[in-house]
Design an enzyme around this catalytic site. Structure first.
Site, PDB file in Angstrom:
ATOM      1  NE  ARG A 121     -42.716   3.585  14.127  1.00  0.00           N
ATOM      2  CZ  ARG A 121     -41.430   3.884  13.910  1.00  0.00           C
ATOM      3  NH1 ARG A 121     -40.511   3.561  14.801  1.00  0.00           N
ATOM      4  NH2 ARG A 121     -41.063   4.489  12.812  1.00  0.00           N
ATOM      5  CG  ASP A 141     -37.651  -0.766  10.097  1.00  0.00           C
ATOM      6  OD1 ASP A 141     -36.717  -0.140   9.580  1.00  0.00           O
ATOM      7  OD2 ASP A 141     -38.039  -0.583  11.266  1.00  0.00           O
ATOM      8  CG  ASN A 146     -33.328   0.367   7.017  1.00  0.00           C
ATOM      9  OD1 ASN A 146     -33.675   0.045   8.165  1.00  0.00           O
ATOM     10  ND2 ASN A 146     -32.247   1.104   6.802  1.00  0.00           N
ATOM     11  CD  GLN A 176     -34.492   8.093  12.823  1.00  0.00           C
ATOM     12  OE1 GLN A 176     -34.176   9.003  12.061  1.00  0.00           O
ATOM     13  NE2 GLN A 176     -35.679   7.518  12.771  1.00  0.00           N
TER      14      GLN A 176
HETATM   15  O1  MRU Z   1     -38.294   4.967  12.474  1.00  0.00           O
HETATM   16  P1  MRU Z   1     -37.225   4.149  13.149  1.00  0.00           P
HETATM   17  O2  MRU Z   1     -36.176   4.973  13.809  1.00  0.00           O
HETATM   18  O3  MRU Z   1     -37.812   3.098  14.057  1.00  0.00           O
HETATM   19  O4  MRU Z   1     -36.512   3.369  11.954  1.00  0.00           O
HETATM   20  C1  MRU Z   1     -35.455   2.513  12.275  1.00  0.00           C
HETATM   21  C2  MRU Z   1     -34.783   1.918  11.103  1.00  0.00           C
HETATM   22  O5  MRU Z   1     -35.166   2.128   9.969  1.00  0.00           O
HETATM   23  C3  MRU Z   1     -33.655   0.964  11.387  1.00  0.00           C
HETATM   24  O6  MRU Z   1     -32.696   1.024  10.384  1.00  0.00           O
HETATM   25  C4  MRU Z   1     -34.206  -0.467  11.477  1.00  0.00           C
HETATM   26  O7  MRU Z   1     -35.271  -0.531  12.367  1.00  0.00           O
HETATM   27  C5  MRU Z   1     -33.176  -1.439  11.878  1.00  0.00           C
HETATM   28  S1  MRU Z   1     -32.698  -1.220  13.558  1.00  0.00           S
HETATM   29  C6  MRU Z   1     -31.620  -2.440  13.992  1.00  0.00           C
END
Ligand code: MRU
Length: 342
Positions: A88, A236, A246, A195
């Protein structure tokens, strides 16, 4: 608290975040390619959790390398690392974890292949435990920003499930609650993967922290009603100037928060700060399959053949960010100088 990922008998076990909260199932990875698949398919997600998974995946891969000679071992390890890094693109914790594992292997190359394998396994386990300690430290710094009785809006899941445990944004909430503050959380559902609805709501309910689920579209309404006192999200990747990538939709929340004079906080470990990326525009944004938008699970609920776009993240410019909470302390503007100081 739920265990997101564990190393057991030379296997990596992950709770399947695609199925939660309806089913509590586990995925067992026996090789590094199944860890890559799990990261791509969001069995495990959230920047710090992806980092730990990548490290454990590399350790699994290392165990299966057949040669006893160091040079070909390191060459194969490099191939595994490059593949893992591509799983990713946005969460920089993935590349950070891969580099940490590879640097360690290079530094310890004289130890011989069998010892190197053991070193890599031990390091990946250490990264899991370190991540939990880092989150707890972040929580202690961040909880001072939350008033007793506050209602916090969060987007996506930046909790125990997104990390080795405890969480970043939700870690700050947990730390405030542990300090005796009365805190309530509003969770954006977070389309399209939900999520917020599936994971944040579930883990807060498991902990007995009051949570109210809202649609993404309702955040402005509740801010206008004066029902939200602060926003806390994870990240992220944070660029050197404090721009924050994010989950898609975070930028909308940040703009709304500024309009309503509500503080907008970002909680993230130092490993999420990418000092080599100067500004948010330089952060690669993952595009995910359109089917995540057009379908719910495998059920299509949109016109057949409709064109859909699905960027997984957006960038919030640093001018919308009130503070960045890390394990080393809290940084405020000017972020470029203050993040460096941490
Ligand atoms: O696509 P995801 O579910 O991996 O995205 C996650 C996020 O955007 C979270 O807010 C980020 O990774 C911070 S997690 C502590």
């Amino acid at each position: 608290m739920v265990e997101t990922i564990a190393w057991k008998d030379n296997q990596v076990i992950m709770i399947d975040q695609r199925r939660l909260p309806l089913k509590e199932e586990y995925v067992v990875c026996k090789g590094y390619t199944s860890v890559i698949r799990a990261i791509k398919e969001l069995v495990i997600r959230g920047a710090p959790a992806i980092g730990v998974a990548a490290a454990m995946g590399i350790a699994l891969g290392a165990l299966k390398i057949r040669t006893k000679k160091t040079a070909p071992f390191l060459a194969k390890l490099d191939e595994i690392c490059r593949e893992m890094e591509g799983a990713r693109p946005t969460a920089v914790n993935l590349a950070w974890a891969v580099n940490r594992m590879q640097d360690l292997a290079t530094r310890k190359r004289d130890e011989g292949v069998e010892t190197l394998k053991a070193i890599l396994v031990a390091e990946s386990k250490r990264m899991l435990h370190e991540d939990i300690s880092v989150n707890k430290a972040m929580g202690k710094h961040g909880r001072q920003l939350l008033d007793d009785g506050a209602t916090i809006l969060t987007h996506c899941n930046a909790g125990a499930l997104a990390t080795g445990g405890y969480g970043t944004a939700l870690g700050v909430v947990r730390a405030a609650v542990e300090a005796g503050k009365k805190i309530e959380v509003f969770a954006d559902e977070t389309r399209p993967f939900l999520q917020g609805a599936r994971l944040t709501a579930w883990e807060l309910m498991e902990d007995g922290i009051p949570v109210t689920l809202i649609t993404d579209n309702a955040a402005g309404y509740f801010m206008q009603q004066g029902r939200i006192n602060a926003v806390i999200v994870g990240a992220d990747r944070i660029a050197a100037n404090g721009d924050v990538a994010n989950k898609i939709g975070t930028y909308m929340v940040a703009v709304l928060a500024k309009t309503h004079k509500i503080p907008f906080y970002v909680a993230a470990p130092m490993s999420t700060i990418d000092f080599s990326t100067k500004r948010g525009q330089d952060i690669p944004i993952e595009r995910r399959p359109a089917q995540e938008v057009t379908h719910f699970h495998s059920q299509r609920n949109t016109p057949r053949g409709v064109v859909a776009e699905n960027p997984a993240f957006d960038v919030t410019p640093h001018r919308y960010v009130s503070a960045i909470i890390t394990e080393k302390g809290v940084a405020k503007a000017p972020f470029k100088a203050n993040l460096k100081k941490l």
